[in-house]
Scaffold this active site. Sequence first.
Site, PDB file in Angstrom:
ATOM      1  N   VAL A 168      75.033 -49.697 -53.778  1.00 52.08           N
ATOM      2  CA  VAL A 168      75.741 -49.943 -55.030  1.00 52.08           C
ATOM      3  C   VAL A 168      77.142 -49.345 -54.968  1.00 52.08           C
ATOM      4  O   VAL A 168      78.133 -49.989 -55.331  1.00 52.08           O
ATOM      5  CB  VAL A 168      74.960 -49.378 -56.233  1.00 52.08           C
ATOM      6  CG1 VAL A 168      75.645 -49.781 -57.540  1.00 52.08           C
ATOM      7  CG2 VAL A 168      73.520 -49.869 -56.226  1.00 52.08           C
ATOM      8  N   ASP A 169      77.242 -48.114 -54.510  1.00 53.71           N
ATOM      9  CA  ASP A 169      78.547 -47.482 -54.342  1.00 53.71           C
ATOM     10  C   ASP A 169      79.439 -48.274 -53.398  1.00 53.71           C
ATOM     11  O   ASP A 169      80.624 -48.513 -53.674  1.00 53.71           O
ATOM     12  CB  ASP A 169      78.381 -46.061 -53.793  1.00 53.71           C
ATOM     13  CG  ASP A 169      78.173 -45.030 -54.887  1.00 53.71           C
ATOM     14  OD1 ASP A 169      78.752 -45.185 -55.963  1.00 53.71           O
ATOM     15  OD2 ASP A 169      77.420 -44.073 -54.655  1.00 53.71           O
ATOM     16  N   LEU A 170      78.886 -48.653 -52.255  1.00 56.99           N
ATOM     17  CA  LEU A 170      79.679 -49.347 -51.248  1.00 56.99           C
ATOM     18  C   LEU A 170      80.141 -50.711 -51.743  1.00 56.99           C
ATOM     19  O   LEU A 170      81.284 -51.119 -51.516  1.00 56.99           O
ATOM     20  CB  LEU A 170      78.873 -49.486 -49.956  1.00 56.99           C
ATOM     21  CG  LEU A 170      78.571 -48.163 -49.240  1.00 56.99           C
ATOM     22  CD1 LEU A 170      77.548 -48.364 -48.129  1.00 56.99           C
ATOM     23  CD2 LEU A 170      79.844 -47.545 -48.679  1.00 56.99           C
TER      24      LEU A 170
END
Length: 395
Positions: A168-170
Amino acid sequence: MAGPLAGIKVLELARTLAGPYCSMILADMGADVLKVEQPGLGDETRGFAPPALEGESCYYLSLNKNKQGITLNLKTEEGKQIVRELVKDADVLIENFRTGTMEKLGLGYDVLKEINPRLVYCAVSGFGRTGPMKDEPAYDLVMQAYGGLMSVTGEADRPPVKVGFSVVDLTTGMYACIGTLLALWAREKTGRGQFVEASLLESIVSLQTYLAQSVMATGKIPGRLGSGHPNMAPYQVFESKDSYVVIAVTNDQLWRKMCDALGLDDLKEHPKFAVNADRVKNRTELIELMSEYARCRTTEEISTKLKEAGVPGGPINNIADVLADPQVIHRGMIQEVEHPTIGTLKMLGIPIKLSETPGSVRMAPPTLGQNNIEVLSRLGYSPEDIAIFKDKGVI
């Protein structure tokens, strides 16, 4: 050869993963990225260790190549003024503070665009900068749960699990990068910068694609299928005689090829399995039969037969296997760069290939405050000024 973003100046007021990943993509493509960190502490990923190399967190190293770095205490007026000076000729500012923080510091978009109307201001957040949850904190694990990803990840009869990467962050970092590039392109036509947003929530919702469309169309909620796929079968991991093997059959032609390659003649034209819709419908029976076959053969034997027949599949590599893979090495995905304390540092390469203006690995991740003197001198501050800043905790 200069990268496609050569000459673009980026000011990174971000930490952890999504924001730094966004600016690293820009840096890899030639942008001049200046990372601003808190004096004495720096990006919190500097403390995400072990593992570490010569005191430098591997997590931090992975997200900050091709950047310069300075330290600034944004709670001091001098620190804020230095940011305002840097913004004057910046093309992009990237930040991922909690909603309202930059405004409280007097560094919000409304203020900075008056200093530089061409500034592209990219804000990365958990739930977005507006709405009832705009003030809520978020981390990748939280958003894998809240955003539905964990509900479809794992085995059906086991608890939900997260994806092995911080996906999700990436993804949010990539969306932030795309948004920044779009705003820079729009600026070419309008002459004006703009406010760009990317959030963890919207990123994970957008990745639901075919699952979300199916729910909206049918109302049926998908569950966990392990490594299986809701729309095709067989498309999953099977336990072999000595390890595990992936078999990925996405259409009926590949199904017939797979059956011929593995000698599954009794399944090839079976009325329950001849077409994909029936294979999905009769998934449990099909997987049981194929599992019996796989458990009697080695991964290498199955993989070789699949490859010879042109059927996607193969072994499950670990990370070390991938990093040593001849194709990965041939494609330049392992690079070396000199680090001031570590020495020769291996890093991941550039995944996007451009024939005329390729990206490159030019600089190791900066040590904390590595470029303080250089950057502040460029802004016109004297050695005496810089010494005072250090004594006062500004840098």
